[in-house]
Design an enzyme around this catalytic site. Structure first.
Site, PDB file in Angstrom:
ATOM      1  N   GLY A  78       0.811  -1.212   0.000  1.00 44.09           N
ATOM      2  CA  GLY A  78       0.000   0.000   0.000  1.00 44.09           C
ATOM      3  C   GLY A  78       0.841   1.257   0.000  1.00 44.09           C
ATOM      4  O   GLY A  78       1.975   1.278   0.477  1.00 44.09           O
ATOM      5  N   ARG A 142       1.136  -5.813  -4.991  1.00 39.68           N
ATOM      6  CA  ARG A 142       1.163  -6.705  -3.827  1.00 39.68           C
ATOM      7  C   ARG A 142       1.598  -8.130  -4.177  1.00 39.68           C
ATOM      8  O   ARG A 142       1.331  -9.065  -3.420  1.00 39.68           O
ATOM      9  CB  ARG A 142      -0.208  -6.720  -3.154  1.00 39.68           C
ATOM     10  CG  ARG A 142      -0.605  -5.373  -2.559  1.00 39.68           C
ATOM     11  CD  ARG A 142      -1.870  -5.460  -1.739  1.00 39.68           C
ATOM     12  NE  ARG A 142      -2.251  -4.169  -1.177  1.00 39.68           N
ATOM     13  CZ  ARG A 142      -1.799  -3.675  -0.027  1.00 39.68           C
ATOM     14  NH1 ARG A 142      -0.933  -4.380   0.679  1.00 39.68           N
ATOM     15  NH2 ARG A 142      -2.210  -2.507   0.409  1.00 39.68           N
ATOM     16  N   ASP A 173       5.425  -7.389   5.577  1.00 40.77           N
ATOM     17  CA  ASP A 173       5.420  -8.522   4.652  1.00 40.77           C
ATOM     18  C   ASP A 173       6.389  -8.314   3.493  1.00 40.77           C
ATOM     19  O   ASP A 173       7.093  -9.248   3.083  1.00 40.77           O
ATOM     20  CB  ASP A 173       4.004  -8.757   4.115  1.00 40.77           C
ATOM     21  CG  ASP A 173       3.083  -9.357   5.163  1.00 40.77           C
ATOM     22  OD1 ASP A 173       3.508 -10.294   5.859  1.00 40.77           O
ATOM     23  OD2 ASP A 173       1.941  -8.885   5.296  1.00 40.77           O
ATOM     24  N   LYS A 199       8.276   0.981   5.354  1.00 34.70           N
ATOM     25  CA  LYS A 199       7.138   1.782   4.909  1.00 34.70           C
ATOM     26  C   LYS A 199       5.850   1.194   5.439  1.00 34.70           C
ATOM     27  O   LYS A 199       5.644  -0.009   5.362  1.00 34.70           O
ATOM     28  CB  LYS A 199       7.095   1.798   3.366  1.00 34.70           C
ATOM     29  CG  LYS A 199       5.906   2.477   2.733  1.00 34.70           C
ATOM     30  CD  LYS A 199       4.710   1.653   2.316  1.00 34.70           C
ATOM     31  CE  LYS A 199       4.857   0.233   2.009  1.00 34.70           C
ATOM     32  NZ  LYS A 199       3.538  -0.444   1.795  1.00 34.70           N
ATOM     33  N   THR A 200       4.988   2.001   6.033  1.00 37.14           N
ATOM     34  CA  THR A 200       3.578   1.693   6.262  1.00 37.14           C
ATOM     35  C   THR A 200       2.976   2.794   7.108  1.00 37.14           C
ATOM     36  O   THR A 200       3.565   3.197   8.121  1.00 37.14           O
ATOM     37  CB  THR A 200       3.327   0.335   6.958  1.00 37.14           C
ATOM     38  OG1 THR A 200       1.926   0.202   7.236  1.00 37.14           O
ATOM     39  CG2 THR A 200       4.086   0.167   8.246  1.00 37.14           C
ATOM     40  N   ASP A 202       0.517   2.344   8.864  1.00 34.48           N
ATOM     41  CA  ASP A 202      -0.086   1.676  10.013  1.00 34.48           C
ATOM     42  C   ASP A 202       0.726   1.842  11.290  1.00 34.48           C
ATOM     43  O   ASP A 202       0.191   1.694  12.388  1.00 34.48           O
ATOM     44  CB  ASP A 202      -0.274   0.186   9.739  1.00 34.48           C
ATOM     45  CG  ASP A 202      -1.145  -0.069   8.524  1.00 34.48           C
ATOM     46  OD1 ASP A 202      -2.018   0.771   8.234  1.00 34.48           O
ATOM     47  OD2 ASP A 202      -0.941  -1.095   7.848  1.00 34.48           O
ATOM     48  N   GLU A 308      -9.184   0.137  12.849  1.00 34.34           N
ATOM     49  CA  GLU A 308      -9.628  -0.732  11.757  1.00 34.34           C
ATOM     50  C   GLU A 308      -9.717  -2.200  12.179  1.00 34.34           C
ATOM     51  O   GLU A 308     -10.626  -2.920  11.792  1.00 34.34           O
ATOM     52  CB  GLU A 308      -8.652  -0.578  10.588  1.00 34.34           C
ATOM     53  CG  GLU A 308      -8.975  -1.377   9.358  1.00 34.34           C
ATOM     54  CD  GLU A 308      -7.945  -1.143   8.261  1.00 34.34           C
ATOM     55  OE1 GLU A 308      -8.352  -0.948   7.117  1.00 34.34           O
ATOM     56  OE2 GLU A 308      -6.726  -1.153   8.548  1.00 34.34           O
TER      57      GLU A 308
END
Length: 548
Positions: A78, A142, A173, A199-200, A202, A308
């Site tokens: 993402g 992905r 991942d 990277k994320t 989240d 989420e």
């Protein structure tokens, strides 16, 4: 041709700040040997060539000459604000090492590496994307790199372009895949280094060496601006309760950060729900009690922040989801062969434990279908598709109706659902993310120049001025543990969840009763790119409290 806004044109001229150690010659200082966070024997067996490597720190050193290299870069998973600055930092860093170095971008994520879809990234391309959001310079994807045939095909493509290093920019991942690829190529003396970049949005890819993943800062500021706007609207109209679900996958880092920035009335933290073994009804009762208390003060409005991944942390739901993940990993074809959702639910319900069956059949059909049918590429439930915010509004409304009959609620309740996710993933990066990402790209180039593989670029000491940041590399195997994926135990980077004894969560605990009953909203406003440093260069409350 790219059409540029006035802001984008102005941002092209922004020069990102960097650690002093990256501004001239670099000396690498090796730390102690490392081990994985868990399952050491298994991780060491799977990664014999990249396990136990030392942590690396960069210090200012003498200038030296580096051989010419061709490097490939991939954006994986993402989007997150700042990816373009990682690439521009990598490009500038490679050119600083040797002006003849070349950078190739593989298109559409890891699939571009396997399918040999690429462009050469030159100055006239890179310069248009500096300090911009998005991953559109080369696109993302992905595709999982997990089969030897993929590794070999990618190697052939690298050899054709004379690529001797790959940089994979991704989350847990994607960086797990990078580590597997690094091990495979080193074991086979393939001559290709692999470096990861964290990277994320989240915020769940972090540890003692990775203080934050890039994009978290910008995304939280975007969501906090929107929450602040909604809270100002709520405080103006004084008649709606806004239930706001926030992206963040399993962890509650984004919800917690936004709560600290905006001082919302209610913030649910999934990790606390699990630790306290709360049921869904417990969560609903908690929210309803605050709605009732505010109504007693004449305030029939408020905001509720919902992570989420909440449903994954309610113990009975977590057990159900784990059973569904395991069952569907081995019986997906049999389930898909059935025609209607009702038949599929009955088939699945008859083959899971009695405890999970009771929870499963009690769920609304829409939620049950989402739990059963919508899986991500790793075989897990797609929590972002579960409309938790709407479900909670309905359940709180029903609870308040009972409370009103019992004389425990005398106000009014109208719920408004929101989900903030994609709004923050491609925002123009904050000054912090622009600086941090540019530094990560430069760090990756130095790890490549020094012949390292199986490392993740690391920039630490992030609450200090940028010239005092500490750049270096951390072995990816250091972050690994074993987890069940598609019904089998696999090595993966351990997700960082919200620590209930950590300073950020404790700050929420310290204030949440006051924020719940009173209207103490903060309106952060939009990200500022130009102006005083105390406005433009601030980072997240999370890092501030963690590093205090």
């Amino acid at each position: 041709m790219m059409i540029k806004s006035p802001l984008q044109i102005a941002r092209e001229n922004y020069v990102p700040k960097m650690p002093s150690s990256l501004k001239g010659g670099v000396k690498i200082v090796e730390g102690n040997v490392t081990e994985s966070v868990a399952d050491q024997d298994d991780i060491k067996r799977i990664f014999p060539h990249t396990y136990g490597m030392p942590v690396l720190n960069f210090e200012a050193g003498e200038e030296k000459t580096y051989e010419v290299q061709n490097v490939g870069v991939i954006l994986s998973g993402g989007q997150a604000p700042g990816g373009h600055n990682v690439i521009s930092g990598l490009y500038d860093g490679l050119k600083k090492l040797n002006a003849d170095n070349k950078l190739f971008g593989f298109l559409g994520g890891p699939g571009g590496l396997v399918d040999n879809q690429y462009i050469e990234l030159t100055a006239d391309i890179v310069d248009h994307y500096r300090n911009t959001g998005g991953f559109d310079i080369i696109g993302s994807g992905r595709t999982k790199l997990e089969e030897e045939a993929q590794y070999e095909k990618a190697l052939v493509n690298c050899k054709e372009l004379n690529i001797t290093s790959l940089v994979i920019i991704g989350g847990d991942d994607s960086n797990t895949n990078a580590c597997v690829l690094a091990e495979y190529y080193k074991n086979n003396n393939a001559g290709v280094q692999v470096i990861g970049v964290p990277k994320t949005i989240d915020g769940d890819l972090k540890n003692e060496m990775i203080e934050t993943s890039f994009g978290f800062d910008t995304a939280c500021k975007v969501y906090s601006e929107l929450i602040g706007n909604i809270q100002r609207d709520a405080n103006s109209a004084k008649k709606y309760w806004h239930f706001i679900k926030l992206m963040g996958r399993s962890a509650s880092h984004i919800a917690l950060e936004c709560a600290l920035q905006t001082q919302a009335n209610v913030t649910i933290v999934s990790e606390e729900v699990e630790a306290k073994q709360q049921t869904l009804d417990d969560v609903v009762t908690y929210i309803a009690s605050i709605v009732a208390k505010r109504a007693d003060n004449g305030d029939n409005f408020g905001t509720v922040l919902i992570p989420e991944g909440l449903v994954e942390f309610i113990p009975a739901m977590k057990k159900l989801i784990a059973e569904l993940n395991d069952f569907l990993a081995h019986n997906e074809d049999a389930v898909n062969a059935l025609e209607g959702n009702k038949e599929k639910r009955e088939f699945v319900a008859g083959r899971i434990s009695a405890e999970s069956r009771e929870v499963f059949v009690s769920l609304p059909n829409s939620i049950a279908n989402q739990l059963m049918l919508d899986r991500d590429p790793h075989g897990n439930v797609q929590v972002s598709l579960i409309e938790t915010e709407k479900m909670l509004i309905d359940m709180v409304k029903a609870k308040l109706k009972k409370m009103k009959k019992a004389g425990e609620f005398k106000g009014k309740f109208k719920g408004q659902p929101h989900f903030f996710g994609y709004e923050g993933r491609c925002a123009a990066p904050s000054n912090f993310d622009a600086d941090y990402c540019y530094s990560l790209g430069n760090t990756a180039s130095m790890l490549i120049g020094e012949g390292k593989t199986g490392y993740m670029a690391s920039v630490r000491n992030l609450t200090a001025p940028s010239n005092e940041w500490i750049a270096g590399g951390v072995p990816v195997t250091m972050m690994m543990n074993m987890e069940k994926r598609h019904g089998e135990m696999k090595p993966v980077i351990q997700k960082a969840l919200v620590l209930l004894n950590g300073a950020p969560f404790q700050k929420l605990v310290e204030n949440r009763e006051e924020w719940a009953i009173n209207t103490n909203y903060v309106y952060p406003g939009p990200i500022q790119y130009f102006g005083p440093s105390e406005v433009c260069d601030i980072t997240t409350k999370t890092i501030k409290y963690e590093k205090a």
